[in-house]
Design a protein around this motif. Structure first.
Motif, short mmCIF file in Angstrom:
data_model
loop_
_atom_site.label_atom_id
_atom_site.label_comp_id
_atom_site.label_asym_id
_atom_site.label_seq_id
_atom_site.Cartn_x
_atom_site.Cartn_y
_atom_site.Cartn_z
N UNK A 109 0.85 -1.20 0.00
CA UNK A 109 0.00 0.00 0.00
C UNK A 109 0.88 1.24 0.00
N UNK A 110 0.64 2.10 -0.98
CA UNK A 110 1.29 3.41 -1.04
C UNK A 110 0.58 4.32 -0.04
N UNK A 111 1.34 4.86 0.90
CA UNK A 111 0.71 5.67 1.95
C UNK A 111 0.14 6.99 1.41
N UNK A 112 0.54 7.34 0.19
CA UNK A 112 0.03 8.58 -0.42
C UNK A 112 -1.14 8.32 -1.37
N UNK A 113 -1.65 7.09 -1.36
CA UNK A 113 -2.68 6.73 -2.35
C UNK A 113 -4.09 7.08 -1.91
N UNK A 114 -4.25 7.51 -0.65
CA UNK A 114 -5.58 7.80 -0.15
C UNK A 114 -6.24 6.60 0.51
N UNK A 115 -5.55 5.50 0.58
CA UNK A 115 -6.08 4.31 1.26
C UNK A 115 -6.33 4.60 2.74
N UNK A 116 -7.35 3.96 3.29
CA UNK A 116 -7.65 4.13 4.71
C UNK A 116 -6.74 3.28 5.60
N UNK A 117 -6.00 2.35 4.98
CA UNK A 117 -5.21 1.40 5.77
C UNK A 117 -4.09 2.05 6.60
N UNK A 118 -3.35 3.05 6.07
CA UNK A 118 -2.31 3.67 6.92
C UNK A 118 -2.89 4.23 8.22
N UNK A 119 -4.05 4.86 8.15
CA UNK A 119 -4.68 5.38 9.36
C UNK A 119 -5.14 4.25 10.27
N UNK A 120 -5.74 3.24 9.68
CA UNK A 120 -6.25 2.11 10.48
C UNK A 120 -5.14 1.45 11.28
N UNK A 121 -3.94 1.35 10.67
CA UNK A 121 -2.83 0.69 11.34
C UNK A 121 -1.82 1.68 11.92
#
Lengths: 59, 147
Positions: free
Chosen positions: B21-33
């Motif tokens: 997961x690219x942390x700059x992609x807008x994915x919610x996963x960086x925040x979740x983890x």
């Protein structure tokens, strides 16, 4: 004549087999990354493997 | 680099489903983890429960032992002690000079103890830390154990 023909065959085939062998030796495993957690979770459940999640920043 | 290394790719392909997961992609996963730095590597089960994480670049000869250790810790937390012991022992046996080896030896002792309440196995494993890794923080954690 037969000997000459066989020699030609060996010489002409050598580069092909050498190239094939080199190509085979250079094949290294690659990692096929999933792009979404849902896809990874589905495969993880099916394969009974954990998910390896790599957070990265583009350089 | 670590991922192009053939041994690393083999290890990951054999033991995990890899997800990037690219942390700059807008994915919610960086925040979740709670990711605040990259690279951050997590080991999760298929229900998204986190079992192990580490941060920062590692070369292949440290990266693979970290992943092997993570698998061992995952088994330990799931209380699958037989698998945990096997995986943790493998870290120490196969990568004895890796930085994670003393910690693997510590948790191997815990796993052996939890499997059968075998105090002798625990103490034996911990004494090995004092002997083989005397300068590690894990040796300090077991420093009260008599030789």
């Amino acid at each position: 004549m037969l000997k000459y023909s066989l020699l030609c065959l060996v010489i002409s085939a050598a580069p092909v087999t050498t190239a094939f062998a080199a190509e085979t030796q250079n094949v290294s495993p690659t990692i096929v990354w999933e792009k979404t957690f849902d896809d990874a979770a589905t495969k993880a459940k099916s394969a009974e493997k954990p998910v390896l999640l790599d957070f990265f920043s583009p350089t | 680099m670590t991922y192009p290394d053939a041994a690393v790719a083999d290890f990951i392909n054999n033991n995990f489903i890899p997800l990037q997961i690219n942390v700059q992609s807008g994915s919610e996963l960086p925040g979740k983890y709670r990711v605040f730095w990259t690279p951050t590597i997590l080991i999760l089960n298929s229900q998204d429960t986190e079992y192990y994480r580490f941060n920062g670049f590692l070369p292949p000869d440290e990266f693979i032992p970290q992943l092997q250790f993570g698998l061992g810790k995952m088994s330990l937390e799931m209380q699958n002690f037989k698998t945990a012991s096997s995986r943790l022992k493998l870290v120490v046996d196969k990568y004895p000079r890796s930085d994670i080896a003393p910690e693997a030896q510590y948790w191997f002792g815990v796993s052996e103890y939890r499997a059968a309440h075998n105090v002798d196995a625990l103490l034996s494993a911990w004494r090995k830390i004092k002997k083989d890794y005397p300068n590690s923080i894990w040796a300090k954690k077991v420093s009260y154990v008599k030789d």
